[in-house]
Every structure is written in structure tokens, then in C-alpha cells.
Design a protein around this motif. Structure first.
Motif, PDB file in Angstrom:
ATOM      1  N   ALA A   1     -43.464  -6.419  17.562  1.00 27.15           N
ATOM      2  CA  ALA A   1     -43.229  -6.639  18.977  1.00 27.15           C
ATOM      3  C   ALA A   1     -41.751  -6.495  19.316  1.00 27.15           C
ATOM      4  CB  ALA A   1     -43.732  -8.027  19.378  1.00 27.15           C
ATOM      5  N   LEU A   2     -40.889  -7.042  18.454  1.00 31.09           N
ATOM      6  CA  LEU A   2     -39.449  -6.932  18.709  1.00 31.09           C
ATOM      7  C   LEU A   2     -39.002  -5.478  18.617  1.00 31.09           C
ATOM      8  CD1 LEU A   2     -38.197 -10.036  16.683  1.00 31.09           C
ATOM      9  CD2 LEU A   2     -38.903  -9.909  19.077  1.00 31.09           C
ATOM     10  N   ASN A   3     -39.592  -4.739  17.705  1.00 27.94           N
ATOM     11  CA  ASN A   3     -39.289  -3.321  17.547  1.00 27.94           C
ATOM     12  C   ASN A   3     -39.740  -2.539  18.777  1.00 27.94           C
ATOM     13  OD1 ASN A   3     -38.433  -0.982  16.241  1.00 27.94           O
ATOM     14  ND2 ASN A   3     -40.387  -0.692  15.219  1.00 27.94           N
ATOM     15  N   GLN A   4     -40.944  -2.818  19.270  1.00 28.90           N
ATOM     16  CA  GLN A   4     -41.441  -2.145  20.468  1.00 28.90           C
ATOM     17  C   GLN A   4     -40.536  -2.441  21.660  1.00 28.90           C
ATOM     18  OE1 GLN A   4     -45.570  -2.947  21.325  1.00 28.90           O
ATOM     19  NE2 GLN A   4     -46.186  -2.516  19.223  1.00 28.90           N
ATOM     20  N   ASP A   5     -40.104  -3.683  21.801  1.00 34.12           N
ATOM     21  CA  ASP A   5     -39.229  -4.073  22.896  1.00 34.12           C
ATOM     22  C   ASP A   5     -37.892  -3.336  22.814  1.00 34.12           C
ATOM     23  OD1 ASP A   5     -38.597  -5.897  25.198  1.00 34.12           O
ATOM     24  OD2 ASP A   5     -37.055  -6.586  23.801  1.00 34.12           O
ATOM     25  N   ASP A   6     -37.360  -3.209  21.614  1.00 33.61           N
ATOM     26  CA  ASP A   6     -36.078  -2.521  21.428  1.00 33.61           C
ATOM     27  C   ASP A   6     -36.157  -1.062  21.863  1.00 33.61           C
ATOM     28  OD1 ASP A   6     -33.310  -2.433  20.397  1.00 33.61           O
ATOM     29  OD2 ASP A   6     -34.173  -1.058  18.923  1.00 33.61           O
ATOM     30  N   HIS A   7     -37.269  -0.407  21.597  1.00 31.55           N
ATOM     31  CA  HIS A   7     -37.427   1.005  21.961  1.00 31.55           C
ATOM     32  C   HIS A   7     -37.516   1.222  23.475  1.00 31.55           C
ATOM     33  CE1 HIS A   7     -37.535   2.574  17.974  1.00 31.55           C
ATOM     34  NE2 HIS A   7     -38.610   1.894  17.633  1.00 31.55           N
ATOM     35  N   GLN A   8     -37.797   0.173  24.222  1.00 31.76           N
ATOM     36  CA  GLN A   8     -37.931   0.306  25.668  1.00 31.76           C
ATOM     37  C   GLN A   8     -36.584   0.304  26.391  1.00 31.76           C
ATOM     38  OE1 GLN A   8     -40.577  -2.757  27.057  1.00 31.76           O
ATOM     39  NE2 GLN A   8     -42.284  -2.014  25.823  1.00 31.76           N
ATOM     40  N   HIS A   9     -35.521  -0.072  25.708  1.00 30.49           N
ATOM     41  CA  HIS A   9     -34.227  -0.240  26.350  1.00 30.49           C
ATOM     42  C   HIS A   9     -33.180   0.680  25.734  1.00 30.49           C
ATOM     43  CE1 HIS A   9     -35.935  -3.830  28.148  1.00 30.49           C
ATOM     44  NE2 HIS A   9     -36.305  -4.209  26.942  1.00 30.49           N
ATOM     45  N   LYS A  10     -32.354   1.263  26.613  1.00 30.11           N
ATOM     46  CA  LYS A  10     -31.224   2.053  26.143  1.00 30.11           C
ATOM     47  C   LYS A  10     -29.976   1.190  26.194  1.00 30.11           C
ATOM     48  CE  LYS A  10     -32.891   6.617  27.379  1.00 30.11           C
ATOM     49  NZ  LYS A  10     -32.545   7.907  27.970  1.00 30.11           N
ATOM     50  N   ILE A  11     -29.056   1.472  25.300  1.00 30.53           N
ATOM     51  CA  ILE A  11     -27.780   0.768  25.275  1.00 30.53           C
ATOM     52  C   ILE A  11     -26.846   1.493  26.246  1.00 30.53           C
ATOM     53  CG2 ILE A  11     -26.870   2.044  23.297  1.00 30.53           C
ATOM     54  CD1 ILE A  11     -25.834  -0.730  22.279  1.00 30.53           C
ATOM     55  N   GLU A  12     -25.954   0.736  26.919  1.00 30.31           N
ATOM     56  CA  GLU A  12     -25.147   1.367  27.955  1.00 30.31           C
ATOM     57  C   GLU A  12     -23.740   0.779  28.021  1.00 30.31           C
ATOM     58  OE1 GLU A  12     -27.130   0.714  31.668  1.00 30.31           O
ATOM     59  OE2 GLU A  12     -27.172  -1.443  31.408  1.00 30.31           O
ATOM     60  N   GLY A  13     -22.868   1.490  28.735  1.00 28.44           N
ATOM     61  CA  GLY A  13     -21.496   1.038  28.940  1.00 28.44           C
ATOM     62  C   GLY A  13     -20.568   1.603  27.891  1.00 28.44           C
ATOM     63  N   VAL A  14     -19.582   0.793  27.511  1.00 34.55           N
ATOM     64  CA  VAL A  14     -18.672   1.159  26.422  1.00 34.55           C
ATOM     65  C   VAL A  14     -19.373   0.782  25.126  1.00 34.55           C
ATOM     66  CG1 VAL A  14     -16.435   0.729  25.343  1.00 34.55           C
ATOM     67  CG2 VAL A  14     -16.618   0.821  27.843  1.00 34.55           C
ATOM     68  N   ILE A  15     -19.518   1.770  24.242  1.00 35.91           N
ATOM     69  CA  ILE A  15     -20.314   1.588  23.029  1.00 35.91           C
ATOM     70  C   ILE A  15     -19.515   2.060  21.813  1.00 35.91           C
ATOM     71  CG2 ILE A  15     -22.449   2.272  21.843  1.00 35.91           C
ATOM     72  CD1 ILE A  15     -23.550   2.960  24.693  1.00 35.91           C
ATOM     73  N   HIS A  16     -19.576   1.289  20.744  1.00 33.98           N
ATOM     74  CA  HIS A  16     -19.023   1.722  19.455  1.00 33.98           C
ATOM     75  C   HIS A  16     -20.202   2.035  18.547  1.00 33.98           C
ATOM     76  CE1 HIS A  16     -14.954  -0.523  20.035  1.00 33.98           C
ATOM     77  NE2 HIS A  16     -15.209   0.355  20.986  1.00 33.98           N
ATOM     78  N   VAL A  17     -20.133   3.176  17.861  1.00 35.40           N
ATOM     79  CA  VAL A  17     -21.231   3.641  17.007  1.00 35.40           C
ATOM     80  C   VAL A  17     -20.708   3.817  15.585  1.00 35.40           C
ATOM     81  CG1 VAL A  17     -22.803   5.571  16.600  1.00 35.40           C
ATOM     82  CG2 VAL A  17     -22.419   4.770  18.909  1.00 35.40           C
ATOM     83  N   ASP A  18     -21.542   3.441  14.624  1.00 33.87           N
ATOM     84  CA  ASP A  18     -21.184   3.635  13.215  1.00 33.87           C
ATOM     85  C   ASP A  18     -22.442   4.006  12.440  1.00 33.87           C
ATOM     86  OD1 ASP A  18     -19.586   3.792  10.976  1.00 33.87           O
ATOM     87  OD2 ASP A  18     -19.291   1.633  10.773  1.00 33.87           O
ATOM     88  N   ASP A  19     -22.224   4.635  11.303  1.00 38.57           N
ATOM     89  CA  ASP A  19     -23.316   5.005  10.412  1.00 38.57           C
ATOM     90  C   ASP A  19     -23.348   4.033   9.244  1.00 38.57           C
ATOM     91  OD1 ASP A  19     -21.848   7.025   7.993  1.00 38.57           O
ATOM     92  OD2 ASP A  19     -20.749   6.418   9.784  1.00 38.57           O
ATOM     93  N   GLY A  20     -24.542   3.795   8.722  1.00 40.27           N
ATOM     94  CA  GLY A  20     -24.685   2.899   7.590  1.00 40.27           C
ATOM     95  C   GLY A  20     -25.889   3.264   6.749  1.00 40.27           C
ATOM     96  N   TYR A  21     -25.954   2.640   5.593  1.00 40.38           N
ATOM     97  CA  TYR A  21     -27.073   2.835   4.672  1.00 40.38           C
ATOM     98  C   TYR A  21     -27.556   1.479   4.204  1.00 40.38           C
ATOM     99  CZ  TYR A  21     -25.840   7.771   4.143  1.00 40.38           C
ATOM    100  OH  TYR A  21     -25.595   9.096   4.378  1.00 40.38           O
ATOM    101  N   LEU A  22     -28.865   1.352   4.065  1.00 39.52           N
ATOM    102  CA  LEU A  22     -29.458   0.161   3.481  1.00 39.52           C
ATOM    103  C   LEU A  22     -30.465   0.594   2.429  1.00 39.52           C
ATOM    104  CD1 LEU A  22     -30.095  -2.101   6.588  1.00 39.52           C
ATOM    105  CD2 LEU A  22     -28.476  -2.516   4.747  1.00 39.52           C
ATOM    106  N   GLY A  23     -30.610  -0.213   1.429  1.00 39.16           N
ATOM    107  CA  GLY A  23     -31.581   0.085   0.382  1.00 39.16           C
ATOM    108  C   GLY A  23     -31.208  -0.623  -0.890  1.00 39.16           C
TER     109      GLY A  23
END
Length: 186
Positions: A1-23
């Protein structure tokens, strides 16, 4: 449900983006190019110069095509996005979205000055994963990331967080255990 909710919204404004790896822990190459790790994008928006909203999204890789698709799904028109100089991040720029890459190799202070907040969030995410989850399965990674982002995004009103989560769960498309396994293995 939290995942579905997250997909419904776009992030906006001033945004910082980074790449990462998990595993899982593996010997050999670390970071970019590591085998057996799942790549993801972290996007952190700011409100009044303070970290505000977080979006964590697994991606197939950090190619321009994959990041371009992510950008269209995840970043709202009118946003200003800062990232490091990773080639794939060039695909963030499109009509209505401005992208400013910062070459942290040429500016050693930029990483601490500009990207301190997102680096702190990434560190907290990795500590969260190691501290709570005994094993991180690629098929479930999106749900782990959605749970972390949900908590981050609702940290300002903890009293209302639980009731909001219940509302999201009631409105979500129902999933059976079999459908979760099918999606995870697909």
C-alpha cells in the motif's frame, strides 16, 4: 500500500538526486559496477532549505534511458534538480524540468556543501536496512524503500502517521500473497 501511494505522487521543487546500490555483501568491486547489487535513485526535495520529501526508486541501471523514464514518472514540471555528474543523470533535463549537474570531483567541498542532506539520508537508509532487515531480497526492495520513504515523508506529524497509513491501506488495490510472490519473481 505504501508503495502504491508513493507511485501516485511526483516529487517537486528544488530536488537533490543521487544514485545508490543495495544488496548483499560481496567481495570485489564496491559502488558503481558492483555485481549482485540493485541500483536505485534517491530524490530529496527541499522546503525552506530543509529536507522535505523523499522518493526512493529501484532502476534497472543508471543509463540515460532508465533515468529518463524514471524522471518522467517521478519529477514534477517546474522542478530544479541537482545531481552529481553521472552521465545518465543528463536525462533528467526535459521540458519543464531544469537539471544542474555538479562535478564533485572538481569541487571537493560540493559534496559536503550541496549534497550533505541526501548523503545523510542515504547513510540512514543503509543503517536502517542493516539494522532491521536480516536479508534484503531484490524482489522486495521496492517495498523496503517505500516503507523507509513513508516514515521519512510523514515524520512531521507522527500522531497522524498511523491513521494516514491505514487510510492508504484501505484505498490501495488489494494484493494476495500469491500476487506479491508473482510480482516479485517477475
Amino acid at each position: 500500500a505504501l508503495n502504491q501511494d508513493d507511485h501516485q505522487h511526483k516529487i517537486e521543487g528544488v530536488i537533490h538526486v543521487d544514485d545508490g546500490y543495495l544488496g548483499g555483501h560481496r567481495s570485489g568491486i564496491r559502488g558503481r559496477g558492483a555485481a549482485g547489487k540493485t541500483p536505485f535513485i534517491a530524490a530529496l526535495s527541499f522546503h525552506k532549505n530543509k529536507p522535505f520529501h523523499l522518493k526512493l526508486s529501484p532502476v534497472a541501471n543508471f543509463s540515460k534511458a532508465a533515468i529518463g523514464q524514471w524522471s518522467k514518472r517521478s519529477i514534477a514540471q517546474g522542478s530544479l534538480v541537482f545531481s552529481d555528474a553521472l552521465q545518465g543523470f543528463q536525462a533528467i533535463a526535459r521540458h519543464g524540468v531544469q537539471h544542474k549537474p555538479v562535478n564533485i570531483s572538481n569541487d571537493s567541498e560540493a559534496q559536503d556543501r550541496i549534497f550533505a542532506a541526501i548523503n545523510t539520508v542515504m547513510g540512514n537508509l543503509k543503517r536502517y536496512m542493516l539494522g532491521i532487515h536480516h536479508a534484503i531480497r531484490q524482489r522486495s526492495l521496492q517495498r523496503y524503500l517505500a516503507a523507509f520513504a513513508w516514515r521519512f515523508n510523514h515524520r512531521f506529524d507522527l500522531k497522524k502517521c498511523f491513521s494516514t497509513a491505514l487510510e492508504v491501506m484501505v484505498q490501495a488495490t488489494p494484493c494476495t500473497a500469491c500476487s506479491l510472490q508473482d510480482v516479485a519473481s517477475g
